[in-house]
Design a protein around this motif. Sequence first.
Motif: not given
Length: 603
Positions: A446-447, A410-411, A438-441, A431-434
């Motif tokens: 915590r975000a 994603i990064l 969304a993918t549970g990273c 969008f990268g942060a979302v």
Amino acid sequence: MHFDHALWSQILFGLILIGGLYLFITEKLRIDITAMLILAALVFTGVLDSRQALSGFSSEPAIIVVAVFVISGALGATGISERLGSLVERLSGHSESRTIAVVMPIVAVLSSFTHHVMVTAMMLPLLLRHARKSKLPASRVLMPMSLAASLGTTLTLISAPAFLLANDMLQRAGVGDMGIFAITPIGIALVVLGTVYMLLARWLLPKRSGGRASEDYLRLDRYRTELRIVREGHWCTRPLSDLQKALGEHFRLRGWIRDGRQRDDLGVSSPLLADDVLLVEAAADELLSLHDDAGLDLNAITRFGHLASGESTPQLVQAVVAPGSEFIGRSIRELDFARRFHTVIAGIWRRNEGVANHLADARLQEGDLLVLWGQTERFAELATHHGFLMLVPFAGEAKRRLRAPLTLTILGLTVLAAVTEWIDAPLAFLFGAVAMVATGCIDVERAYRSIDVRIFTMIAGVIPLGIAMEQTGTADLLANGLSHLVSQWPPLAILLVVFALAALLTQIMSDSATTVLLGPIAIALAQMLGLPPTPFVVCTALGAVVAFLTPIGHHGNLLILGPGQYRFSDFLRIGLPLTILIGLVSAWMARWLWMQGPLLPFG
């Protein structure tokens, strides 16, 4: 009448600016509160309208900063930051010069896409431990690391708020967007310069070991516990090496029980089978990760968890065995802890490693730290028991290591989308942060915790300050006075003046506030001299970010101040020559990139 209105606006702005500078310098209020007060004053005095005043909250710098904080949090949550830090420790060897040569470039790269203070905080305990193991004075390695974290922010446009603010000013001035890697050539030159300088000037670094009183005790990386492989879980039939790889280097196998007896013939390539029990050591984060893993159970909870059941959600806490405790000398099996206290001992930590392989056979000692699992209402009884010295929440934070490859993907896609301008940089990082969430990273809670609201608020508050400086004509006024002084100077000398002003001001103000204050003046000065404004603004931001003169100039320096036992004079002695060199390289490179100046001195 127009003149009177303009003059009155400048006077009002000047008074607001003086008050804001006073609060920024004295820190009588937090910088974000000061920024909000400045914003309110600009609106109430009519210097700005409400739309202009609120523009900072929706600005590109504010959006990118929030997104970068979340992405940084995901790198930490999946263990990527920690593994990179451990890699640095392994590559550093036991030599002081090798440690500096390895640590500085890697820390700089880490800082290029994350917040440099986060990187400094992550590397601090790793380098303290490395210094003790290698018998190196901590003060000889911490300052180079902090310097590298600051210099690394010059590798990309997104890693320091000051560069985002500078880019925002240039866009408002009609120059256009610089691009994420516009300043990367300067950043590479500065990282190389800083590393070579610290290697050659090591003799200037003080030799002090640094504090270690509490850090050694709190670095709990040897919890003993037992794991049971869950039937039909995702670890069944997979080799032990997969589990070790997922959980990191602090995970160590001490024994393997299958069918009720300990097996010595099983190794890293052996498959894990249902109901196997692994006797392991793990760090706090790994222990919590194990507890949260659906394919694993903490063996003690599997066996005795029904005795600690209740209405509330069970949780992990830590308890220290007190001096003179009735538990000292007795094994966990003898204490029958689960039946007596309706709480399960899920793990144990001891300063020395003299703990029995089987958790139930461990005889407790004074100072042992027990990891307890149970209901909140049961802990109230334990908290008052004379056998325990304290009862505190468990310090670990579960790592989502299995999602580390997804996080890196994603990064990479985020950076690629921003660099190719397929999507505007703010949207790409948003969008990268979302996607990370969304993918549970990283989980939502915590975000949100990863976002430093103070920095976001300060950026949103100081952007209107720059707008007001331009709109009231104050920037043109100051630039006009400065242009009379330097109009006959060569461009390189003028860029050095701009850098120096920012370098001095940033010692008493944040880099963002310094850039917002001096950026409009730099743009106006360049326009009056008929020169491109980009190198002037870039040198302003560079002076605000990388002037390494005092411990109060950057938050990263404050983090290492105590552990390295540094004095104010240490930073000045090392930082003054370095800052002069950085200023020369920055101005020279900026002239080459945006003013067609020579790259080489004889060019």
